[in-house]
Motif scaffolding. Structure first.
Motif, PDB file in Angstrom:
ATOM      1  N   VAL A   1     -53.189 117.973 -26.995  1.00  0.00           N
ATOM      2  CA  VAL A   1     -51.621 117.762 -26.816  1.00  0.00           C
ATOM      3  C   VAL A   1     -50.865 118.193 -28.024  1.00  0.00           C
ATOM      4  O   VAL A   1     -49.676 118.700 -27.957  1.00  0.00           O
ATOM      5  CB  VAL A   1     -51.541 116.072 -26.409  1.00  0.00           C
ATOM      6  CG1 VAL A   1     -49.902 115.952 -26.559  1.00  0.00           C
ATOM      7  CG2 VAL A   1     -51.968 115.739 -25.143  1.00  0.00           C
TER       8      VAL A   1
ATOM      9  N   TRP B   1     -44.644 111.997 -31.013  1.00  0.00           N
ATOM     10  CA  TRP B   1     -44.898 110.784 -30.098  1.00  0.00           C
ATOM     11  C   TRP B   1     -43.322 110.549 -29.790  1.00  0.00           C
ATOM     12  O   TRP B   1     -43.287 109.963 -28.486  1.00  0.00           O
ATOM     13  CB  TRP B   1     -45.369 109.604 -31.072  1.00  0.00           C
ATOM     14  CG  TRP B   1     -46.696 109.362 -31.273  1.00  0.00           C
ATOM     15  CD1 TRP B   1     -47.613 109.534 -32.289  1.00  0.00           C
ATOM     16  CD2 TRP B   1     -47.944 109.323 -30.162  1.00  0.00           C
ATOM     17  NE1 TRP B   1     -48.979 109.478 -32.115  1.00  0.00           N
ATOM     18  CE2 TRP B   1     -49.193 109.434 -30.912  1.00  0.00           C
ATOM     19  CE3 TRP B   1     -47.673 108.997 -28.787  1.00  0.00           C
ATOM     20  CZ2 TRP B   1     -50.150 109.016 -30.050  1.00  0.00           C
ATOM     21  CZ3 TRP B   1     -48.983 109.058 -28.148  1.00  0.00           C
ATOM     22  CH2 TRP B   1     -50.100 108.975 -28.625  1.00  0.00           C
TER      23      TRP B   1
ATOM     24  N   LEU C   1     -42.867 112.735 -26.677  1.00  0.00           N
ATOM     25  CA  LEU C   1     -43.680 112.419 -25.625  1.00  0.00           C
ATOM     26  C   LEU C   1     -43.143 111.219 -24.894  1.00  0.00           C
ATOM     27  O   LEU C   1     -43.199 111.151 -23.684  1.00  0.00           O
ATOM     28  CB  LEU C   1     -45.232 112.050 -26.184  1.00  0.00           C
ATOM     29  CG  LEU C   1     -46.005 113.050 -26.242  1.00  0.00           C
ATOM     30  CD1 LEU C   1     -47.522 112.666 -27.000  1.00  0.00           C
ATOM     31  CD2 LEU C   1     -46.320 114.000 -25.159  1.00  0.00           C
TER      32      LEU C   1
ATOM     33  N   LEU D   1     -44.782 110.647 -21.302  1.00  0.00           N
ATOM     34  CA  LEU D   1     -45.886 110.743 -21.681  1.00  0.00           C
ATOM     35  C   LEU D   1     -46.732 110.085 -22.587  1.00  0.00           C
ATOM     36  O   LEU D   1     -47.910 110.073 -22.798  1.00  0.00           O
ATOM     37  CB  LEU D   1     -46.255 112.464 -21.696  1.00  0.00           C
ATOM     38  CG  LEU D   1     -46.044 113.276 -20.351  1.00  0.00           C
ATOM     39  CD1 LEU D   1     -46.326 114.669 -21.035  1.00  0.00           C
ATOM     40  CD2 LEU D   1     -47.242 112.779 -19.501  1.00  0.00           C
TER      41      LEU D   1
ATOM     42  N   LEU E   1     -45.292 117.973 -20.107  1.00  0.00           N
ATOM     43  CA  LEU E   1     -45.875 118.589 -21.525  1.00  0.00           C
ATOM     44  C   LEU E   1     -45.244 119.811 -21.839  1.00  0.00           C
ATOM     45  O   LEU E   1     -44.676 119.997 -23.219  1.00  0.00           O
ATOM     46  CB  LEU E   1     -47.380 118.802 -21.523  1.00  0.00           C
ATOM     47  CG  LEU E   1     -48.140 118.972 -22.698  1.00  0.00           C
ATOM     48  CD1 LEU E   1     -47.600 118.093 -23.664  1.00  0.00           C
ATOM     49  CD2 LEU E   1     -49.458 119.405 -22.638  1.00  0.00           C
TER      50      LEU E   1
ATOM     51  N   ALA F   1     -41.631 118.794 -23.001  1.00  0.00           N
ATOM     52  CA  ALA F   1     -41.759 118.095 -24.507  1.00  0.00           C
ATOM     53  C   ALA F   1     -41.807 119.016 -25.275  1.00  0.00           C
ATOM     54  O   ALA F   1     -41.200 119.013 -26.436  1.00  0.00           O
ATOM     55  CB  ALA F   1     -43.041 117.284 -24.455  1.00  0.00           C
TER      56      ALA F   1
END
Length: 555
Positions: free
Chosen positions: A431, A448, A451, A456, A485, A488
């Motif tokens: 990730v 973070w 996400l 996520l 993702l 992001a």
């Protein structure tokens, strides 16, 4: 040829010329040691036999020392030749790939988008392999063959001039005439061979990529037949190529037999007349045998040279294509913030009869969010291509902060834009690795945070955190997770303008709506231009436009 440009393909070989020259020298030294070893051994054996038969004095130690010395030299030079040759080849292979990517990437996606992926893979793999092998398969052997021929003929001239003349005739016949006969039309045949291999690789790649779709429409068997036909064409071409080599070997055998018989007649006659010592006659015969053996590789070397030149031309066809846009001579600074404006923009794709955009007007203010819809093929994605300056409009201007984007350096302008394309890929990796493609310097806290913005974070915490492996093409993710993702990654870029091309493509309605609602909350004052064919939930954007007949209309 364009490859001789300072940033051309042949400049890579020039950069490694010291290693290449050393490789050719070592190949020549290996051949020289082999020819000298066989010649000296033949003369030594004859001299030994004559000395024993006549009970004559004979210097045994000097020739035997020469045999041992040449043997060790041949072993050492062969080892060094492989070491230096493969080192040079690997360095050239590395530099060729860097050169290809450096020259080709500015062409993507505008210029490269018109080419099939299988074709590009063939250029990158097969063609570069042909070129980087030129050193050990063609250039060094051909240079060494010329050198060994000159050395052999010179040595024969010192012993017996008529033998040198015969060797010179053999060198011309075997080193030039026979390869020329075999290689006639080689450029065209190698070009056809490369095209056949490209067709096979392309069909195989596209068949694997589209296996599910082929199975769904029951077209797998027909596609396999096409792959088999392409494979048969490659096999047939390779068989013809080998057939010409066999013909060349046959001609080489005829010339070698005639030359060896001639050398025997010449040297035995001279020895019988007392003009030439018997051991020298034997040395010339064995030298001829050794030279014929090394000259047998001329056909393969010439064929490798032609194949490498064709491959080099195919690589140049890619990298020498003109880019769709170019940086201005004196680029202007990009404003930190500003309105994005399409002012009477007209654009037609190369070769198209009608413009896909015909007088588009649009203003996107800082912090504003707008969506643009329209039928498939109406030009929605063309808008994002012009915004990113993958192409320039034929009329009108795209401006940012009142300045035409064509006046910015492309790298400076792209730093102002975060782009999520329609088929945004998820790469094999973690990730964190996927997210940092958009912002290499981002720390874990920023990862973070983003996400969390796309919902996520809980999913990642339940697995291995930022180290969670997502698999090739997001194999371990659902379609919605993969799109989140990718979103992001775009959000992580510190860019004031976000451009999304079909961000909900392939998602169900509920997942798509949830993604867009999260997106609106995550923008934090950044501008948004979203290309979409679906319905946008209330509150996500400030305005919705529809593209029809090359023009934008509100609503």
């Amino acid at each position: 040829m364009s490859a001789r440009h300072p940033d051309g393909l042949w400049a890579i070989f020039a950069r490694h010329r010291a290693r290449l020259l050393l490789c050719a020298l070592l190949v020549w030294l290996t051949m020289l040691a082999g020819v000298g070893l066989l010649s000296l051994s033949g003369g030594f054996l004859v001299a030994t036999a004559l000395a024993a038969a006549l009970a004559a004095d004979f210097n045994f130690f000097s020739p035997s020392a020469g045999v041992r010395g040449l043997t060790m030299l041949r072993i050492a030079s062969r080892y060094a030749e492989k070491l230096v040759g493969h080192d040079a080849t690997l360095r050239i292979a590395r530099d060729l790939r860097v050169w290809f990517f450096r020259r080709a990437l500015p062409l993507a996606p505008a210029r490269l988008g018109a080419r099939r992926i299988g074709e590009l893979m063939t250029r990158l793999m097969s063609d570069i392999a042909e070129v980087d092998g030129l050193v050990v398969r063609a250039l060094a052997p051909l240079a060494a063959l010329v050198g060994i021929g000159v050395a052999g003929i010179a040595a024969a001239a010192l012993i017996y001039l008529p033998a040198a003349v015969l060797l010179a005739v053999l060198a011309l016949a075997i080193g030039l005439l026979v390869p020329w006969q075999v290689a006639r039309g080689a450029r065209e045949r190698e070009a056809a061979r490369a095209a056949q291999r490209m067709a096979l690789r392309t069909l195989a790649f596209e068949g694997l990529e589209g296996a599910a779709d082929l199975a769904a429409v029951e077209a797998t068997a027909a596609w396999i037949q096409r792959v088999d036909a392409a494979a048969d064409a490659v096999t047939e071409g390779d068989q013809r190529r080998r057939g010409r080599l066999v013909v060349g070997q046959a001609w080489h055998g005829v010339c070698a037999a005639a030359g060896l018989a001639g050398m025997l007649w010449l040297t035995l006659g001279a020895a019988a007349r007392g003009v030439l010592a018997p051991e020298m006659a034997a040395a010339l015969v064995f030298m001829t045998l050794a030279l014929l053996e090394v000259w047998a590789g001329a056909g393969l070397a010439w064929q490798a040279l032609f194949a490498g030149r064709v491959a080099a031309q195919r690589l140049d066809e890619i990298v020498d294509a003109p880019p769709s846009v170019a940086d201005p001579g004196a680029p202007r600074a990009v404003p930190a913030h500003g309105a994005l404006c399409f002012d009477q923009v007209v654009f037609a794709w190369p070769g198209a009869q009608r413009p896909v955009l015909d007088g588009v007007d649009l203003v996107l203010q800082p912090g504003e969010r707008i969506a643009i819809g329209g039928d498939s093929g109406s030009g929605k994605s063309t808008l994002s291509s012009l915004l990113l300056r993958l192409w320039d409009p034929q009329a009108g201007e795209v401006r940012y902060g009142g300045i035409a984007v064509r006046e910015f350096a492309q790298a400076d302008w792209h730093r102002q834009v975060a782009w999520m394309p329609q088929n945004a890929p998820v790469f094999a990796g973690s990730v964190a690795e996927n997210l940092r493609l958009g912002a290499p310097g981002a720390d874990d806290a920023a990862l973070w945070a983003v996400l969390g913005q796309v919902r996520l974070a809980d999913w990642a915490h339940a697995r291995e955190g930022l180290a969670t492996w997502v698999g090739e093409n997001g194999a371990t993710l659902s379609a919605g997770q993969a799109r989140r993702l990718a979103l992001a990654r775009a959000l992580l870029r510190d860019a004031p303008l976000l451009v999304l091309d079909e961000p909900t493509d392939g998602l169900d309605v509920d997942t798509a709506d949830a993604l867009l609602v999260d997106l609106a909350a995550a923008l934090e004052g950044r501008s948004l231009l979203m290309i979409t064919h679906g319905t946008v939930p209330d509150g996500v954007v400030h305005a919705v436009y529809r593209l029809r007949d090359g023009r934008l209309a509100r609503g």
